[in-house]
Enzyme design. Structure first.
Site, mmCIF file in Angstrom:
data_model
loop_
_atom_site.group_PDB
_atom_site.id
_atom_site.type_symbol
_atom_site.label_atom_id
_atom_site.label_comp_id
_atom_site.label_asym_id
_atom_site.label_seq_id
_atom_site.Cartn_x
_atom_site.Cartn_y
_atom_site.Cartn_z
ATOM 1 N N LYS A 86 41.089 79.698 -7.328
ATOM 2 C CA LYS A 86 42.093 79.527 -8.382
ATOM 3 C C LYS A 86 41.746 78.279 -9.183
ATOM 4 O O LYS A 86 40.981 77.428 -8.711
ATOM 5 C CB LYS A 86 43.499 79.431 -7.790
ATOM 6 C CG LYS A 86 43.642 78.328 -6.750
ATOM 7 C CD LYS A 86 44.936 78.444 -5.989
ATOM 8 C CE LYS A 86 45.022 77.364 -4.914
ATOM 9 N NZ LYS A 86 46.178 77.533 -4.069
ATOM 10 N N ASP A 127 48.564 80.221 0.127
ATOM 11 C CA ASP A 127 48.193 81.106 -0.980
ATOM 12 C C ASP A 127 48.873 82.474 -0.933
ATOM 13 O O ASP A 127 48.835 83.225 -1.897
ATOM 14 C CB ASP A 127 46.676 81.274 -1.053
ATOM 15 C CG ASP A 127 45.994 80.048 -1.634
ATOM 16 O OD1 ASP A 127 46.659 79.296 -2.383
ATOM 17 O OD2 ASP A 127 44.810 79.840 -1.348
#
Length: 154
Positions: A86, A127
């Site tokens: 990310k 996550d």
């Protein structure tokens, strides 16, 4: 999946197994992997332990990896793999960026004759990815690599 008396799970026709225990007790010749953001913050979860144990934040920044990429540190006989999944620490990864990072790690490991990689249940803590999907991606990426993957869970 076969479950041993030690609580280990080995998946048929793969080189992936799950064990209960502390990732940092894995044999010192095994490379380690975990997920990070491209901003290299590593301020929560297991990433904090990786930062404390292996340092190298400046070295990781210099590699300038984007989501789907891979940053690597060499520490003794092992590689420390940072799967960049990310852009910013507060974002959530996608299965696509995770898969891209795993493919990059597989390629690096094969180029450098790495035979064993240990990792936590990547992408599934902070996550919030689904472990069953992540596990299938790991098995698919590494099925023909010849690399043994050990997943550590607490």
């Amino acid at each position: 999946m076969a479950l041993s008396d030690k609580g280990e799970a080995a998946y048929e026709n793969t080189r992936v197994k799950e064990v209960k225990g502390d990732l940092f007790t894995s044999p010192p010749n095994e490379s380690l992997a975990h997920c990070i953001s491209a901003d290299i913050k590593m301020g929560k979860g297991i990433a904090v332990l990786f930062k404390k144990k292996f340092g190298g934040v400046d070295e990781l920044h210099k590699q300038a990896q984007k989501p789907g990429g891979l940053a690597v540190l060499k520490r003794g006989p092992r590689f420390i793999y940072y799967l960049v999944t990310k852009e910013k620490f507060w974002q959530k990864p996608t299965y696509e960026t995770l898969q891209q990072s795993l493919v990059a790690m597989s390629n690096h490991a094969m180029e450098h004759a790495v035979t064993d990689i240990s990792m936590p249940m990547i992408g599934c803590g902070l996550d919030q990815l689904q472990w069953s999907r992540v596990l299938n991606i790991i098995k698919d990426v590494f099925k023909t690599s010849g690399i043994f993957i050990t997943i550590y869970r607490l």
